[in-house]
Design a protein around this motif. Structure first.
Motif, PDB file in Angstrom:
ATOM      1  N   ASP A   1       0.848  -1.194   0.000  1.00 59.34           N
ATOM      2  CA  ASP A   1       0.000   0.000   0.000  1.00 59.34           C
ATOM      3  C   ASP A   1       0.881   1.240   0.000  1.00 59.34           C
ATOM      4  O   ASP A   1       2.061   1.187   0.356  1.00 59.34           O
ATOM      5  CB  ASP A   1      -0.916   0.008   1.229  1.00 59.34           C
ATOM      6  CG  ASP A   1      -2.127   0.921   1.032  1.00 59.34           C
ATOM      7  OD1 ASP A   1      -2.282   1.483  -0.069  1.00 59.34           O
ATOM      8  OD2 ASP A   1      -2.905   1.074   1.984  1.00 59.34           O
ATOM      9  N   VAL A   2       0.304   2.373  -0.390  1.00 58.39           N
ATOM     10  CA  VAL A   2       1.074   3.593  -0.566  1.00 58.39           C
ATOM     11  C   VAL A   2       1.544   4.162   0.775  1.00 58.39           C
ATOM     12  O   VAL A   2       0.898   4.003   1.803  1.00 58.39           O
ATOM     13  CB  VAL A   2       0.240   4.669  -1.298  1.00 58.39           C
ATOM     14  CG1 VAL A   2      -0.037   4.230  -2.715  1.00 58.39           C
ATOM     15  CG2 VAL A   2      -1.066   4.950  -0.557  1.00 58.39           C
TER      16      VAL A   2
ATOM     17  N   GLY B   1       3.107  10.246  -4.795  1.00 60.11           N
ATOM     18  CA  GLY B   1       3.762   8.991  -5.166  1.00 60.11           C
ATOM     19  C   GLY B   1       5.113   8.905  -4.491  1.00 60.11           C
ATOM     20  O   GLY B   1       6.147   9.183  -5.105  1.00 60.11           O
TER      21      GLY B   1
ATOM     22  N   TYR C   1      -3.805   9.475  -4.293  1.00 59.25           N
ATOM     23  CA  TYR C   1      -2.712   8.524  -4.444  1.00 59.25           C
ATOM     24  C   TYR C   1      -3.007   7.690  -5.680  1.00 59.25           C
ATOM     25  O   TYR C   1      -4.092   7.781  -6.264  1.00 59.25           O
ATOM     26  CB  TYR C   1      -2.592   7.647  -3.191  1.00 59.25           C
ATOM     27  CG  TYR C   1      -2.209   8.442  -1.960  1.00 59.25           C
ATOM     28  CD1 TYR C   1      -0.891   8.501  -1.539  1.00 59.25           C
ATOM     29  CD2 TYR C   1      -3.176   9.147  -1.238  1.00 59.25           C
ATOM     30  CE1 TYR C   1      -0.531   9.242  -0.415  1.00 59.25           C
ATOM     31  CE2 TYR C   1      -2.823   9.901  -0.131  1.00 59.25           C
ATOM     32  CZ  TYR C   1      -1.506   9.944   0.275  1.00 59.25           C
ATOM     33  OH  TYR C   1      -1.154  10.690   1.375  1.00 59.25           O
TER      34      TYR C   1
ATOM     35  N   ARG D   1      -2.602   3.810  -6.575  1.00 60.04           N
ATOM     36  CA  ARG D   1      -2.230   2.416  -6.339  1.00 60.04           C
ATOM     37  C   ARG D   1      -3.248   1.459  -6.940  1.00 60.04           C
ATOM     38  O   ARG D   1      -2.888   0.418  -7.476  1.00 60.04           O
ATOM     39  CB  ARG D   1      -2.091   2.160  -4.834  1.00 60.04           C
ATOM     40  CG  ARG D   1      -1.643   0.745  -4.460  1.00 60.04           C
ATOM     41  CD  ARG D   1      -0.251   0.454  -4.940  1.00 60.04           C
ATOM     42  NE  ARG D   1       0.158  -0.918  -4.626  1.00 60.04           N
ATOM     43  CZ  ARG D   1       1.282  -1.471  -5.071  1.00 60.04           C
ATOM     44  NH1 ARG D   1       2.114  -0.769  -5.827  1.00 60.04           N
ATOM     45  NH2 ARG D   1       1.583  -2.707  -4.756  1.00 60.04           N
TER      46      ARG D   1
ATOM     47  N   VAL E   1       5.859   2.727  -1.516  1.00 61.95           N
ATOM     48  CA  VAL E   1       4.867   1.824  -0.937  1.00 61.95           C
ATOM     49  C   VAL E   1       5.476   1.040   0.220  1.00 61.95           C
ATOM     50  O   VAL E   1       6.699   0.968   0.364  1.00 61.95           O
ATOM     51  CB  VAL E   1       4.313   0.833  -1.986  1.00 61.95           C
ATOM     52  CG1 VAL E   1       3.628   1.565  -3.128  1.00 61.95           C
ATOM     53  CG2 VAL E   1       5.409  -0.087  -2.523  1.00 61.95           C
TER      54      VAL E   1
ATOM     55  N   ASP F   1      -8.370   4.674  -6.941  1.00 59.35           N
ATOM     56  CA  ASP F   1      -7.530   5.871  -6.874  1.00 59.35           C
ATOM     57  C   ASP F   1      -7.589   6.642  -8.186  1.00 59.35           C
ATOM     58  O   ASP F   1      -7.655   7.875  -8.196  1.00 59.35           O
ATOM     59  CB  ASP F   1      -6.080   5.497  -6.565  1.00 59.35           C
ATOM     60  CG  ASP F   1      -5.901   4.870  -5.200  1.00 59.35           C
ATOM     61  OD1 ASP F   1      -6.647   5.248  -4.279  1.00 59.35           O
ATOM     62  OD2 ASP F   1      -5.035   3.989  -5.057  1.00 59.35           O
TER      63      ASP F   1
END
Length: 408
Positions: free
Chosen positions: A113-114, A239, A129, A131, A242, A135
């Motif tokens: 996950d981010v 970004g 975000y 991902r 992760v 999103d």
């Protein structure tokens, strides 16, 4: 162990979907259940920041396999469901909807996950975000020609998103905290190339930039930098990397240092429990190191390895890592891992034009290649790396020398 064989896959990712498909291909006739927190069936993630973001791909085109595949193969898919607890002794797992299921084999394909931005205003509507599919849908709601987008992070996701937003007519600024984009993953020459191309395409790139806060009322309006500069923003896309989803594995007592440690068959330290894809940490014999890879190649290859082991046909996972990134008319293809390089050889001109290759070496040994719009050099280098062949740096740098003649 339950009387009936039942493989449960936690995660509807590339890896999870491939485990299910490969089990059937290997003759597994017993139950398969895939549990996913997503609202849709497993889909391709690389197009999210590219074709899907700018509308070139539909939802159906994004799917890895059509819905009827799972029905025909007898694979139960439970969407919008989160596994909250696993008891490896009783081999029972619990879900957030109250369901409890027994397994004989368990595959953790929980992905990653981010990393979240933690500055004042980071929870404002319009801070997004990238991902998953949802999103992208959130980002699309803030797209408009002439609007201002600020991308936080100059890695591959950030630059791919910047390219997609420019194609849709947005004014784009990329903020990178380090002294160059792609600093953690490429040589300076590659960073300079991508900085030049993005600026030629109208993207503003600010280096060594840090955010003090995000300003706005009902939605984001601006990004305020630590040096006082104010950047107008109708959309902010973050970004900054992760983190592997290892909470479930940790609760089960598994080792989770930068991923769930597995052996060459994708097995964890618990009997009949496997981990595959972005969440797993495995030993790579090519580089004599433990790695956690975020790539479709690793997800699918490792998933096939797990399916073979579950089916009683164990085969060691040994794959040369490779990746790609599409930005504008550029296709970057990467073979190998460049970490620890002490020499970079450029074939072509990275300062002009839109095609060259960067070769990474350590103590004379070839480690990896970044090939921009040079598919043949990528393909041959990928093969030669897997074969353990070496290359002559002087020949690599000389384009008058036949490429294959550079290797021995």
């Amino acid at each position: 162990m339950p009387d009936l064989q039942h493989c449960i896959i936690v995660g509807g990712s590339h890896a999870g979907a491939q485990v299910a498909a490969s089990l059937r291909q290997e003759g597994w006739e017993d139950g398969i259940t895939m549990i996913s927190t997503e609202s849709v069936l497993p889909y391709h993630r690389p197009p999210l920041s590219k074709g899907f973001l700018h509308g070139g791909k539909s939802d159906d085109e994004l799917l890895i396999r059509p819905a009827d595949f799972y029905t025909k193969q007898g694979i139960e898919v439970r969407l919008n469901t989160r596994v909250t607890r696993v008891d490896p002794v009783s081999r029972m797992l619990s879900c957030d909807n109250g369901a409890q299921l027994a397994y004989s084999h368990l595959v953790l394909a929980t992905g990653a996950d981010v990393r979240r931005l933690s500055v004042p205003g980071s929870e404002l509507p319009g801070v997004c975000y990238l991902r998953g599919r949802d999103d992208v849908m959130a980002i699309r709601r803030h797209l408009r020609p002439g609007g201002h987008a600020v991308i936080v992070g100059g890695g591959y996701i950030g630059l791919e998103t910047a390219a997609s937003l420019r194609k849709q007519g947005m004014e784009v600024t990329v903020l990178e905290a380090q002294s160059r984009v792609l600093q953690r993953v490429t040589a300076a020459q590659v960073s300079e190339f991508y900085t030049r191309v993005h600026r030629e395409e109208g993207v503003e790139i600010l280096l060594e930039a840090s955010i003090a806060r995000i300003a706005g009322g009902d939605a984001v309006e601006a990004v305020v930098l630590s040096d006082g500069r104010i950047l107008p923003a109708d959309l902010v896309v973050v970004g900054i990397g992760v983190l592997a989803n290892v909470e479930l594995a940790r609760q089960m007592g598994l080792e989770t240092d930068n991923g769930i440690r597995v052996d060459e068959h994708a097995r964890t330290a618990l009997d009949d429990v496997y981990a595959v894809g972005d969440c797993s940490l495995h030993y790579n014999p090519y580089y004599d190191t433990w790695v956690r890879l975020e790539s479709v190649q690793n997800a699918t290859d490792q998933a096939r390895t797990a399916a073979l082991a579950i089916s009683g046909k164990p085969s060691s996972y040994k794959a040369l890592p490779w990746f790609w990134s599409d930005q504008y008319d550029l296709k970057l293809q990467i073979a190998g891992l460049s970490s620890g390089y002490d020499q970079v050889v450029i074939r072509g001109d990275s300062r002009r034009g839109r095609g060259f290759s960067a070769f990474y070496l350590r103590e004379g040994r070839l480690l990896a290649v970044d090939a921009v719009n040079r598919p043949k050099e990528f393909t041959f280098t990928k093969r030669f790396l897997a074969e353990g062949r070496s290359a002559d740096p002087q020949r690599l740098a000389d384009e008058s020398v036949d490429f294959k003649a550079c290797f021995s």
